[in-house]
Write a protein that holds these residues in place. Structure first.
Motif, PDB file in Angstrom:
ATOM      1  N   MET A 116       0.823  -1.218   0.000  1.00  0.00           N
ATOM      2  CA  MET A 116       0.000   0.000   0.000  1.00  0.00           C
ATOM      3  C   MET A 116       0.852   1.262   0.000  1.00  0.00           C
ATOM      4  O   MET A 116       0.420   2.303  -0.493  1.00  0.00           O
ATOM      5  N   ASP A 128      -8.259 -13.779   4.728  1.00  0.00           N
ATOM      6  CA  ASP A 128      -8.743 -12.430   5.036  1.00  0.00           C
ATOM      7  C   ASP A 128      -7.847 -11.367   4.416  1.00  0.00           C
ATOM      8  O   ASP A 128      -8.339 -10.381   3.870  1.00  0.00           O
ATOM      9  N   GLN A 129      -6.531 -11.573   4.489  1.00  0.00           N
ATOM     10  CA  GLN A 129      -5.625 -10.566   3.937  1.00  0.00           C
ATOM     11  C   GLN A 129      -5.758 -10.479   2.427  1.00  0.00           C
ATOM     12  O   GLN A 129      -5.659  -9.397   1.847  1.00  0.00           O
ATOM     13  N   ASN A 139     -10.069  -9.670   1.775  1.00  0.00           N
ATOM     14  CA  ASN A 139     -10.653  -8.489   2.414  1.00  0.00           C
ATOM     15  C   ASN A 139      -9.743  -7.273   2.380  1.00  0.00           C
ATOM     16  O   ASN A 139     -10.201  -6.149   2.584  1.00  0.00           O
ATOM     17  N   HIS A 140      -8.461  -7.508   2.186  1.00  0.00           N
ATOM     18  CA  HIS A 140      -7.540  -6.373   2.176  1.00  0.00           C
ATOM     19  C   HIS A 140      -6.941  -6.157   0.783  1.00  0.00           C
ATOM     20  O   HIS A 140      -7.281  -5.201   0.113  1.00  0.00           O
ATOM     21  N   GLN A 165     -10.598  -0.214  -4.087  1.00  0.00           N
ATOM     22  CA  GLN A 165     -12.003   0.194  -4.164  1.00  0.00           C
ATOM     23  C   GLN A 165     -12.398   0.988  -2.911  1.00  0.00           C
ATOM     24  O   GLN A 165     -12.988   2.061  -3.012  1.00  0.00           O
ATOM     25  N   MET A 166     -12.052   0.466  -1.734  1.00  0.00           N
ATOM     26  CA  MET A 166     -12.484   1.112  -0.492  1.00  0.00           C
ATOM     27  C   MET A 166     -11.872   2.491  -0.316  1.00  0.00           C
ATOM     28  O   MET A 166     -12.427   3.324   0.380  1.00  0.00           O
ATOM     29  N   SER A 167     -10.690   2.702  -0.922  1.00  0.00           N
ATOM     30  CA  SER A 167     -10.016   3.989  -0.749  1.00  0.00           C
ATOM     31  C   SER A 167     -10.309   4.937  -1.909  1.00  0.00           C
ATOM     32  O   SER A 167      -9.653   5.973  -2.042  1.00  0.00           O
ATOM     33  N   GLN A 198      -7.216   5.635  -4.042  1.00  0.00           N
ATOM     34  CA  GLN A 198      -6.027   6.325  -3.486  1.00  0.00           C
ATOM     35  C   GLN A 198      -4.869   5.377  -3.213  1.00  0.00           C
ATOM     36  O   GLN A 198      -3.714   5.771  -3.275  1.00  0.00           O
ATOM     37  N   PHE A 199      -5.179   4.147  -2.845  1.00  0.00           N
ATOM     38  CA  PHE A 199      -4.133   3.176  -2.545  1.00  0.00           C
ATOM     39  C   PHE A 199      -4.283   1.967  -3.459  1.00  0.00           C
ATOM     40  O   PHE A 199      -5.398   1.494  -3.691  1.00  0.00           O
ATOM     41  N   GLY A 239     -16.212   3.973   0.161  1.00  0.00           N
ATOM     42  CA  GLY A 239     -15.749   3.341   1.401  1.00  0.00           C
ATOM     43  C   GLY A 239     -16.802   3.344   2.490  1.00  0.00           C
ATOM     44  O   GLY A 239     -17.177   2.313   3.019  1.00  0.00           O
ATOM     45  N   HIS A 292     -14.431   3.052   6.230  1.00  0.00           N
ATOM     46  CA  HIS A 292     -13.268   3.052   5.340  1.00  0.00           C
ATOM     47  C   HIS A 292     -12.866   4.466   4.927  1.00  0.00           C
ATOM     48  O   HIS A 292     -12.985   4.842   3.764  1.00  0.00           O
ATOM     49  N   PHE A 334     -10.025   6.942   4.065  1.00  0.00           N
ATOM     50  CA  PHE A 334      -8.643   6.894   3.580  1.00  0.00           C
ATOM     51  C   PHE A 334      -8.215   8.299   3.160  1.00  0.00           C
ATOM     52  O   PHE A 334      -9.036   9.085   2.693  1.00  0.00           O
ATOM     53  N   MET A 338      -3.313   8.289   5.965  1.00  0.00           N
ATOM     54  CA  MET A 338      -4.348   7.568   6.713  1.00  0.00           C
ATOM     55  C   MET A 338      -4.747   6.383   5.838  1.00  0.00           C
ATOM     56  O   MET A 338      -5.336   6.543   4.777  1.00  0.00           O
ATOM     57  N   LEU A 339      -4.373   5.165   6.291  1.00  0.00           N
ATOM     58  CA  LEU A 339      -4.542   3.970   5.464  1.00  0.00           C
ATOM     59  C   LEU A 339      -5.772   3.158   5.874  1.00  0.00           C
ATOM     60  O   LEU A 339      -5.762   1.935   5.875  1.00  0.00           O
ATOM     61  N   GLY A 364      -9.318   2.949   8.570  1.00  0.00           N
ATOM     62  CA  GLY A 364     -10.608   2.511   8.297  1.00  0.00           C
ATOM     63  C   GLY A 364     -10.690   1.077   7.799  1.00  0.00           C
ATOM     64  O   GLY A 364     -10.913   0.890   6.617  1.00  0.00           O
ATOM     65  N   ASP A 365     -10.585   0.052   8.718  1.00  0.00           N
ATOM     66  CA  ASP A 365     -10.646  -1.337   8.290  1.00  0.00           C
ATOM     67  C   ASP A 365     -11.784  -2.040   9.033  1.00  0.00           C
ATOM     68  O   ASP A 365     -11.909  -1.913  10.244  1.00  0.00           O
ATOM     69  N   ILE A 408     -12.402  -5.361   9.272  1.00  0.00           N
ATOM     70  CA  ILE A 408     -12.194  -6.734   9.743  1.00  0.00           C
ATOM     71  C   ILE A 408     -11.314  -6.679  10.999  1.00  0.00           C
ATOM     72  O   ILE A 408     -10.130  -6.365  10.933  1.00  0.00           O
ATOM     73  N   HIS A 415      -6.223  -5.702  10.393  1.00  0.00           N
ATOM     74  CA  HIS A 415      -5.501  -4.484  10.020  1.00  0.00           C
ATOM     75  C   HIS A 415      -4.198  -4.308  10.796  1.00  0.00           C
ATOM     76  O   HIS A 415      -3.383  -3.471  10.420  1.00  0.00           O
TER      77      HIS A 415
END
Lengths: 325, 320
Positions: free
Chosen positions: A72, A92-93, A96-97, A103-105, A108-109, B99, B103, B105, B111-112, B114-115, B117, B121
């Protein structure tokens, strides 16, 4: 051209990419001092040092997550799973990560990370160590999945995976690590998302990947003696999926068979069948069939294991079944 | 960095805490009006944790948090407009409305997330710290989690690796006594979560959050340890959330008296008392209050008036 073994081709890809880009590092269990559980990373510790060849304790979720975090912020980790079966505790990694960060950011990342290791049945390693993981991971948007069947592809696809800005999962195979084959000289990159035709024929189009290619090609030779010439497409990349050559071949043959080591329920073969019926329906002379692993957890017994995985014989029978329509 | 007079420092921290509280109150109101969907985990009561901790960080340092991330984001200096717009699901949000509450970010602020699970994280945060060390940069990563996260495997694997590899990481367990609706007494055999550090040979600390300056000082020691010696620290801050786990939580697992009692050690109330004692007038505090209210109102208006993300964004960020 030079002849290498599959494991040496993977090693060359890692070493060359580490040489050209300081952001690339290798991390996993036994990758350093032990020289790799399957000797893929032999000599890399001596060449690159402990900063870039990082031995880990048995912590798949932990080191997969460390890879995600490092990716990241711009590093390019290569995370080795001793077998893909152990990725279950890092699930999970990966899903989910790694797959969702972008997408979640809101873009940005990114997560430019490679997860790699042997997939599928080795030899008599039992139910927990013999699974095919492509169905699980190709299901996830955000991941790319490749399965090199040849030595040249082992090198070329891994190099592309390391340079890719997305999480790429490289499904290797314990039974292929010793395979010999030719590798082009120079920067022998193989692009992700391009399938390869391995054989031409007008009777049946066989779609396969990974070690099953090495069941399919001998089966085709047997069938050729009877005058049945099959075309063989090696998908190489399972997500994204390139079915262009497959559909072009089906225009000629009108018949198709998918051969996969994985279980029959759902999965990549089912996806291929769906796309063929949508995109080549008019050309089909009969249903698209599949030869798959048996729908059971892998037995330890050698005889039963051989019966559970597709063989040259089951591929030949599969082709006959397709032709019977 | 110029050394601020203690009063100026406390004024700045008080302002940040007040911003978080008013922002969260406005979020709750917007949620009840149907303007925010999904989950909404409020930080009210815990403000001193993020504000005190993050006051120690510089530009290159990084933060990874859990789904209870609004306070962390604001304490890091993320824009209240972008944060509120994210809650409203708008394209102007800090994650473009993709997000949501869990989430947040901000690449520029490092700031990474907002997780969402729990536990997963912590290893990601260790990876960010790993990258700092790999590059030879004296950056620190701070990871926030709740005490409900310390039983899951990901937390332990991350601590194990962070200590083994001497990563510049500060892990802050915000012990608010409830893992969703389950009290500490039913989730942990050892209630002091900082003790988990001992098995990994990590430095640890444990303290309350009623005094934001004390939070800053104690976390500062851990940040300095990470920056100067690349050693991780596990910290438990003893805190309390006044609101439910999320908006759908009726809070039947605790009494109203308990909540009222805990409000007596409120960090904002204490900061205001200390400021008054140091000579800050009621008028000055009222002005801060008015400015914060205006800032939050502006954020809500901005979120309300911003555009929805277009359909083209559904797949746009799936692959780089």
């Amino acid at each position: 051209m030079r002849e290498l073994r599959y494991r040496e081709a993977l090693r060359e890809a890692i070493a060359e990419e580490m040489e050209r880009d300081d952001r690339v590092f290798l991390m996993g269990e036994e990758v350093g001092y032990y020289q790799g559980a399957y000797k893929v990373s032999e000599g890399l510790l001596e060449r690159f040092g402990t900063r870039r060849v990082v031995d880990t304790p048995i912590t798949e979720e932990g080191f997969a997550g460390v890879g995600v975090g490092a990716a990241m912020v711009g590093l390019r980790p290569i995370i080795e799973f001793m077998t893909w079966n152990f990725s279950a505790v890092a699930f999970d990694q990966i899903i989910n990560h790694a797959a969702k960060i972008r997408q979640m950011s809101g873009g940005q990342f990114s997560c430019p990370i490679v997860f790699r290791g042997p997939n599928g049945a080795a030899r008599q390693t039992g139910a927990q160590h013999s699974q095919c993981w492509e169905a699980f991971y190709t299901h996830i948007p955000g991941l790319k999945v490749v399965a090199p069947a040849t030595v040249a592809d082992a090198k070329g696809l891994l190099k592309s995976a390391i340079r890719d800005d997305n999480p790429v999962l490289v499904l290797e195979d314990e039974r292929l690590y010793g395979l010999k084959g030719e590798v082009p000289d120079g920067d022998a990159v193989v692009p992700i998302g391009v399938s390869a035709q391995r054989r031409d024929g007008d009777a049946v189009t066989i779609v396969t990947w990974g070690k099953m290619l090495h069941m399919v090609l001998p089966a085709c030779e047997l069938l050729a003696k009877e005058g049945v010439e099959c075309a063989v497409i090696d998908l190489r990349s399972l997500r994204p999926l390139d079915l262009g050559p497959t559909l072009a071949s089906i225009e000629k043959t009108g018949r198709a068979l998918v051969v996969q080591e994985a279980w029959p329920y759902g999965g990549v073969g089912a996806e291929v069948v769906d796309r063929i019926q949508r995109d080549a329906f008019g050309a089909l002379k009969g249903p698209v069939l599949r030869v798959t692993g048996r729908d059971a957890s892998m037995p330890y017994n050698k005889h039963l294991e051989d019966l559970t995985i597709p063989s040259v014989d089951t591929v030949v029978r599969g082709v006959r079944a397709v032709l019977a329509w | 960095m110029p050394v601020a007079a203690p009063t100026d420092e406390l004024l700045a921290l008080h302002r940040q805490m007040l911003l978080i509280r008013r922002f969260e109150e406005a979020s709750a109101k917007a949620y009840s009006q149907g303007k925010i969907g999904g989950f909404l985990h409020l930080y009210i009561g815990q403000e001193a944790s993020a504000v005190g901790a993050l006051a120690n960080l510089g530009e290159g340092d990084a933060i990874v948090g859990t789904y209870r991330d609004h306070g962390i984001a604001l304490a890091r200096g993320m824009s209240p407009r972008a944060c509120m717009a994210e809650l409203f699901g708008k394209v102007t949000g800090c994650s473009k409305g993709l997000g949501g509450s869990m989430h947040f970010f901000d690449a520029e602020k490092r700031m990474l997330g907002g997780d969402g699970i729990v536990g997963g994280h912590v290893a990601v945060a260790a990876g960010v710290a790993f990258a700092s060390k790999y590059r030879g940069r004296k950056e620190v990563t701070v990871c926030f989690l709740g005490e409900g996260s310390v039983s899951i495997g990901g937390f332990h694997e991350a601590l194990s690796l962070a200590s083994l590899w001497a990563l510049p990481l500060v892990v802050i367990v915000e012990n608010n006594e409830y893992s969703m609706g389950t009290p500490l007494s039913r989730t942990l055999s050892v209630h002091d979560t900082s003790q988990k550090a001992h098995g990994y040979g990590m430095a640890s600390d444990r303290f309350g959050t009623s005094d934001v300056l004390e939070v800053k000082r104690r976390v500062g020691e851990a940040v300095a340890r990470a920056r100067e010696t690349s050693k991780p620290t596990l910290i438990e801050v003893q805190t309390y959330r006044y609101r439910g786990h999320s908006m759908s939580d009726p809070g039947k697992y605790r009494t109203a008296d308990e909540v009222e009692l805990r409000k007596k050690t409120d960090p904002i109330v204490k900061a205001e008392a200390d400021l008054r004692a140091a000579g800050v007038s009621d008028a000055d505090l009222a002005r801060v209050e008015a400015e914060i209210e205006a800032e939050v109102e502006d954020a809500v208006r901005f979120a309300d008036e911003s555009a929805e993300p277009g359909e083209e964004l559904i797949e746009a960020y799936t692959y780089a």
